[in-house]
Write a protein that holds these residues in place. Structure first.
Motif, PDB file in Angstrom:
ATOM      1  N   SER A   1       0.853  -1.196   0.000  1.00 23.88           N
ATOM      2  CA  SER A   1       0.000   0.000   0.000  1.00 23.88           C
ATOM      3  C   SER A   1       0.882   1.236   0.000  1.00 23.88           C
ATOM      4  N   LEU A   2       0.249   2.374  -0.279  1.00 22.49           N
ATOM      5  CA  LEU A   2       0.920   3.673  -0.244  1.00 22.49           C
ATOM      6  C   LEU A   2       0.180   4.571   0.730  1.00 22.49           C
TER       7      LEU A   2
ATOM      8  N   HIS B   1       3.666  -5.264  -4.672  1.00 22.59           N
ATOM      9  CA  HIS B   1       2.475  -6.068  -4.387  1.00 22.59           C
ATOM     10  C   HIS B   1       1.245  -5.190  -4.167  1.00 22.59           C
ATOM     11  N   LEU B   2       1.193  -4.067  -4.848  1.00 22.41           N
ATOM     12  CA  LEU B   2       0.086  -3.131  -4.665  1.00 22.41           C
ATOM     13  C   LEU B   2      -1.212  -3.714  -5.233  1.00 22.41           C
ATOM     14  N   THR B   3      -2.267  -3.632  -4.436  1.00 21.91           N
ATOM     15  CA  THR B   3      -3.596  -4.065  -4.899  1.00 21.91           C
ATOM     16  C   THR B   3      -4.519  -2.890  -5.134  1.00 21.91           C
TER      17      THR B   3
ATOM     18  N   HIS C   1      -0.482  -5.907  -8.435  1.00 23.89           N
ATOM     19  CA  HIS C   1      -1.690  -6.732  -8.373  1.00 23.89           C
ATOM     20  C   HIS C   1      -2.938  -5.853  -8.448  1.00 23.89           C
ATOM     21  N   LEU C   2      -2.857  -4.812  -9.251  1.00 23.10           N
ATOM     22  CA  LEU C   2      -3.957  -3.856  -9.358  1.00 23.10           C
ATOM     23  C   LEU C   2      -5.105  -4.433 -10.184  1.00 23.10           C
ATOM     24  N   THR C   3      -6.313  -4.222  -9.699  1.00 17.56           N
ATOM     25  CA  THR C   3      -7.512  -4.632 -10.447  1.00 17.56           C
ATOM     26  C   THR C   3      -8.320  -3.432 -10.905  1.00 17.56           C
TER      27      THR C   3
ATOM     28  N   ILE D   1      -6.124  -5.345 -14.326  1.00 14.37           N
ATOM     29  CA  ILE D   1      -7.163  -4.330 -14.447  1.00 14.37           C
ATOM     30  C   ILE D   1      -8.173  -4.726 -15.529  1.00 14.37           C
ATOM     31  N   ASP D   2      -9.430  -4.794 -15.134  1.00 18.62           N
ATOM     32  CA  ASP D   2     -10.490  -5.172 -16.081  1.00 18.62           C
ATOM     33  C   ASP D   2     -11.845  -4.732 -15.495  1.00 18.62           C
TER      34      ASP D   2
END
Length: 331
Positions: free
Chosen positions: A245-246, A265-267, A288-290, A312-313
């Motif tokens: 995270s940031l 490992h950013l989500t 790991h961004l969606t 991302i989708d």
């Protein structure tokens, strides 16, 4: 001889000052393991200002250096030194000292007597620790190179170097920074990549002059909230960490131009990233961004946005707006 005129004296290469005195000598890449006789033009070794002995085979400091009390620059780069003698601390006129690419394992406490140093290069040695005496080098205001050693810690005493502008401790074994790290108030460029850092101290935010932070190749999982206090920061490079995270405070970095977050490992991303009005390059590859916060569509200076190798989708429609405004979007 005129000022700056160069001449050869056997294996020595020399430079004269405006009074015709030979004040700078070098003998490089000659496989020397002892100091040859000085040129006859050197009437007093104490009058020498600069000596460069790079690329030789010295295993110890040459004893004749004891008599060169006027030296301001000394380079023994790429030799075979294993130690620094205590008497080296008597060379108190030194402003620049290069001992990089040797085999040094320790430094004597007397090193702290070199209070006039502005540049010190100890990179590419075998140092496992640093003496607290380095904290007495308060004149060190340009560069301190400690890269490619075996350091597991930075002593708190080093944080007394409040005039230092460039610090390089890359390719070591650091797991943490001292809590006092923020005392390095003049620091403008910080290079700590390829260590084992798992966290950064809260005091980091006190580095108000910091322009560049190179923190790649560590084990960071988060950043302190104080990161947002780095008001002068232009480049923040965090690739190859373990960030999950940031902090929201990152949006306060109004002068930030480059933010590299690839291979983490950013989500999710904080919407405050949209407040980075000066950001030109944002690299988010291989996280790991969606989804993306719509706030990113408001970045007015963005020139390149790299989103490859995420999940991302669907892709947000505003990416096309960024492209129409000249931003290169890679997805």
């Amino acid at each position: 001889m005129t000022s700056g005129q160069e001449d050869r004296h056997g294996m020595w290469h020399g430079t004269y000052d405006g009074h015709g005195d030979l004040v700078r000598l070098s003998a490089r890449d000659a496989e020397l393991d002892s100091l040859p006789p000085l040129p006859a033009a050197v009437e007093d070794p104490a009058g020498l200002l600069e000596l460069r002995l790079d690329g030789n085979a010295f295993t110890a400091f040459p004893e004749p250096l004891r008599d060169m009390s006027g030296l301001e620059a000394l380079s023994l780069y790429r030799n075979r030194l294993t130690s620094v003698p205590r008497w080296a601390g008597s060379l108190t006129g030194l402003r620049s000292l290069n001992l990089a690419a040797n085999r040094l394992t320790t430094l004597p406490d007397e090193f702290g007597e070199l209070a006039r140093l502005h540049t010190l290069d100890l990179g590419h040695n075998e140092l496992t620790e640093l003496p607290d005496a380095l904290g007495r080098l308060t004149g060190l205001d340009r560069c301190l190179y400690l890269s490619n050693n075996r350091l597991t810690a930075i002593p708190a005493a080093l944080c007394r170097l409040t005039a230092l502008r460039y610090l390089n401790v890359t390719d070591n074994l650091l797991t943490a920074l001292p809590a006092e790290f923020g005392d390095l108030a003049a620091l403008r460029e910080l290079r700590l990549y390829n260590n084992r850092l798992v966290a950064l101290p809260d005091s980091l935010g006190r580095l108000g002059e910091l322009r560049e932070a190179h923190l790649m190749g560590n084990a960071l999982t988060s950043l302190p909230a104080s990161t947002g206090d780095l008001a002068a920061l232009r480049e923040l490079r965090l690739m190859d960490n373990e960030l999950e995270s940031l902090p929201r405070s990152i949006g306060r970095l109004k002068r930030l131009r480059i933010l590299d977050l690839r291979n983490n490992h950013l989500t999710a991303l904080p919407p405050s990233l949209g407040d980075l009005s000066g950001l030109t390059h944002l690299d988010l590859r291989n996280n790991h961004l969606t989804e993306l916060p719509d706030a990113l569509s408001k970045l007015p200076a963005l020139e390149k946005l790299d989103l490859r190798w995420n999940d991302i989708d669907p892709w947000p429609d505003w990416l096309e707006d960024l492209e129409r405004h000249g931003c290169a979007v890679l997805r």
